[in-house]
Design a protein around this motif. Structure first.
Motif, mmCIF file in Angstrom:
data_model
loop_
_atom_site.group_PDB
_atom_site.id
_atom_site.type_symbol
_atom_site.label_atom_id
_atom_site.label_comp_id
_atom_site.label_asym_id
_atom_site.label_seq_id
_atom_site.Cartn_x
_atom_site.Cartn_y
_atom_site.Cartn_z
ATOM 1 N N ILE A 88 -15.123 21.242 30.121
ATOM 2 C CA ILE A 88 -14.345 21.211 28.866
ATOM 3 C C ILE A 88 -12.898 21.636 29.135
ATOM 4 O O ILE A 88 -11.953 20.991 28.675
ATOM 5 C CB ILE A 88 -14.993 22.110 27.805
ATOM 6 C CG1 ILE A 88 -16.410 21.615 27.481
ATOM 7 C CG2 ILE A 88 -14.133 22.168 26.539
ATOM 8 C CD1 ILE A 88 -17.228 22.574 26.610
ATOM 9 N N ASN A 89 -12.741 22.666 29.948
ATOM 10 C CA ASN A 89 -11.392 23.212 30.199
ATOM 11 C C ASN A 89 -10.544 22.328 31.094
ATOM 12 O O ASN A 89 -9.358 22.613 31.305
ATOM 13 C CB ASN A 89 -11.505 24.625 30.774
ATOM 14 C CG ASN A 89 -11.876 25.629 29.699
ATOM 15 O OD1 ASN A 89 -11.567 25.439 28.516
ATOM 16 N ND2 ASN A 89 -12.556 26.683 30.090
ATOM 17 N N ASN A 90 -11.135 21.270 31.637
ATOM 18 C CA ASN A 90 -10.344 20.344 32.460
ATOM 19 C C ASN A 90 -9.831 19.154 31.644
ATOM 20 O O ASN A 90 -9.173 18.261 32.189
ATOM 21 C CB ASN A 90 -11.193 19.834 33.641
ATOM 22 C CG ASN A 90 -10.317 19.296 34.777
ATOM 23 O OD1 ASN A 90 -9.345 19.939 35.196
ATOM 24 N ND2 ASN A 90 -10.630 18.096 35.233
ATOM 25 N N ASN A 130 -5.079 22.762 31.979
ATOM 26 C CA ASN A 130 -3.861 21.941 32.000
ATOM 27 C C ASN A 130 -3.972 20.931 30.863
ATOM 28 O O ASN A 130 -4.056 19.713 31.078
ATOM 29 C CB ASN A 130 -3.742 21.215 33.350
ATOM 30 C CG ASN A 130 -2.523 20.302 33.385
ATOM 31 O OD1 ASN A 130 -1.584 20.475 32.585
ATOM 32 N ND2 ASN A 130 -2.558 19.312 34.256
ATOM 33 N N GLY A 131 -4.060 21.464 29.678
ATOM 34 C CA GLY A 131 -4.282 20.576 28.529
ATOM 35 C C GLY A 131 -3.917 21.265 27.236
ATOM 36 O O GLY A 131 -3.495 22.424 27.227
ATOM 37 N N LEU A 138 -13.968 17.915 38.999
ATOM 38 C CA LEU A 138 -14.287 17.927 37.567
ATOM 39 C C LEU A 138 -13.784 16.651 36.903
ATOM 40 O O LEU A 138 -12.699 16.166 37.245
ATOM 41 C CB LEU A 138 -13.602 19.136 36.900
ATOM 42 C CG LEU A 138 -14.083 20.535 37.294
ATOM 43 C CD1 LEU A 138 -13.104 21.589 36.778
ATOM 44 C CD2 LEU A 138 -15.480 20.795 36.754
ATOM 45 N N PRO A 139 -14.519 16.136 35.910
ATOM 46 C CA PRO A 139 -13.983 15.017 35.127
ATOM 47 C C PRO A 139 -12.852 15.514 34.240
ATOM 48 O O PRO A 139 -12.830 16.692 33.854
ATOM 49 C CB PRO A 139 -15.176 14.570 34.292
ATOM 50 C CG PRO A 139 -16.025 15.795 34.135
ATOM 51 C CD PRO A 139 -15.840 16.583 35.407
ATOM 52 N N ARG A 140 -11.897 14.621 33.949
ATOM 53 C CA ARG A 140 -10.825 14.998 33.006
ATOM 54 C C ARG A 140 -10.888 14.046 31.828
ATOM 55 O O ARG A 140 -10.453 12.895 31.909
ATOM 56 C CB ARG A 140 -9.454 14.935 33.675
ATOM 57 C CG ARG A 140 -8.304 15.380 32.746
ATOM 58 C CD ARG A 140 -7.034 15.534 33.524
ATOM 59 N NE ARG A 140 -5.830 15.743 32.751
ATOM 60 C CZ ARG A 140 -5.458 16.909 32.209
ATOM 61 N NH1 ARG A 140 -6.261 17.974 32.325
ATOM 62 N NH2 ARG A 140 -4.324 17.039 31.548
ATOM 63 N N PHE A 141 -11.500 14.520 30.737
ATOM 64 C CA PHE A 141 -11.582 13.714 29.519
ATOM 65 C C PHE A 141 -10.227 13.692 28.821
ATOM 66 O O PHE A 141 -9.494 14.703 28.839
ATOM 67 C CB PHE A 141 -12.640 14.299 28.575
ATOM 68 C CG PHE A 141 -14.056 13.984 28.994
ATOM 69 C CD1 PHE A 141 -14.751 14.843 29.833
ATOM 70 C CD2 PHE A 141 -14.676 12.807 28.576
ATOM 71 C CE1 PHE A 141 -16.048 14.549 30.231
ATOM 72 C CE2 PHE A 141 -15.977 12.512 28.966
ATOM 73 C CZ PHE A 141 -16.654 13.374 29.803
#
Ligand code: 6PG
Length: 251
Positions: free
Chosen positions: A187-189, A228-229, A134-137
């Motif tokens: 989104i959740n990442n 984790n954000g 997953l991408p992490r924005f």
């Protein structure tokens, strides 16, 4: 997940506080990792925030900021409903942003599934992802619809159940159109997700999302729980009447 509610007085203060958070995160991300990746929200609420960010001038490292969209309408980029057009009018055309730092969805393509596939490839390439990653924005901005949708994750729509794709074309029955949207896992990442919620028309949905045990199928914004954000609900008094200032969201 760290979750908090920031209560502001009105839409203008929401734009000011939201812009300050955007700028704070951008400077910190660039200092720490050399770049800031942000997924913009559509609709109308973010317009004031975008305009304020554009006025930051030299206070922002524009050449190290990368812009994406969490969702898009299935329309060309110059369409009045285009989320890209709103961001271009309020932010992108008013700041020294390198054109190759702006990654819009090519929603002019009639084949919505192809638009989603191409954007998924764009994310895979930019973030250097292997299949399944997953991408992490650094920041994902979101709005909230009166029906509890966020991005283009609408109540009862197929995208709510998508757990492996990054981007999908989501059929929205009430519009009779496809929408393009990040899936909830993307989104959740994120390192930080900030909802921007303003106006009394959002009050019932916000109350249900924050405090009811209704299912996410009915209020899709409930799906947004960064693994984790940080989750910030930036809301004005009209959207959350009867609240004391700065209360934390119940677990
Ligand atoms: C969109 C948005 C959508 C929006 C909400 C709130 O494409 O419309 O991404 O999720 O954030 O519908 O819209 P407003 O800010 O216009 O109330």
């Amino acid at each position: 997940m760290q979750s908090e509610i920031k209560l502001v007085s009105d839409a203008d203060e929401l734009s000011r506080v939201g812009a300050a958070e955007f700028e704070h995160l951008a400077r910190n991300a660039v200092q720490a990792r050399g770049r800031f990746t942000v997924s913009l929200s559509g609709g109308s609420t973010p317009r004031g925030l975008y305009s304020r960010v554009a006025q930051a001038g030299q206070n922002l490292p524009w050449d190290k900021i990368y812009f994406f969209w969490g969702d898009e309408r299935h329309v060309p980029p110059d369409d009045k409903d285009s989320n890209y057009r709103m961001a271009r009018e309020s932010l992108l055309s008013h700041a020294p942003i390198p054109p190759d730092h702006v990654f819009r969805m090519h929603a002019e393509d009639k084949d919505a599934a192809r638009v989603a596939d191409q954007y998924e490839q764009t994310l895979m390439q930019f973030f250097g992802l292997k299949p399944g990653e997953l991408p992490r924005f650094d920041l994902v901005l979101l709005g909230l619809g009166p029906d509890g949708h966020t991005a283009s994750l609408f109540p009862g729509s197929a995208a709510l159940r998508e757990r492996s794709r990054l981007v999908v074309a989501n059929w929205v029955e009430k519009f009779g159109h496809y929408r393009l949207t990040f899936t909830a896992p993307v989104i959740n990442n994120a390192a930080e997700v900030m909802f921007l919620v303003s106006g009394e028309e959002k009050a019932p949905a916000l109350q249900s999302v924050l405090y009811s045990d209704a299912p996410p199928e009915q209020f899709p914004a409930k799906l947004i729980q960064p693994v984790n954000g940080r989750l910030i609900w930036l809301v004005d008094r009209a959207a959350l009447p009867g609240s004391s200032a700065l209360q934390s969201k119940p677990a």
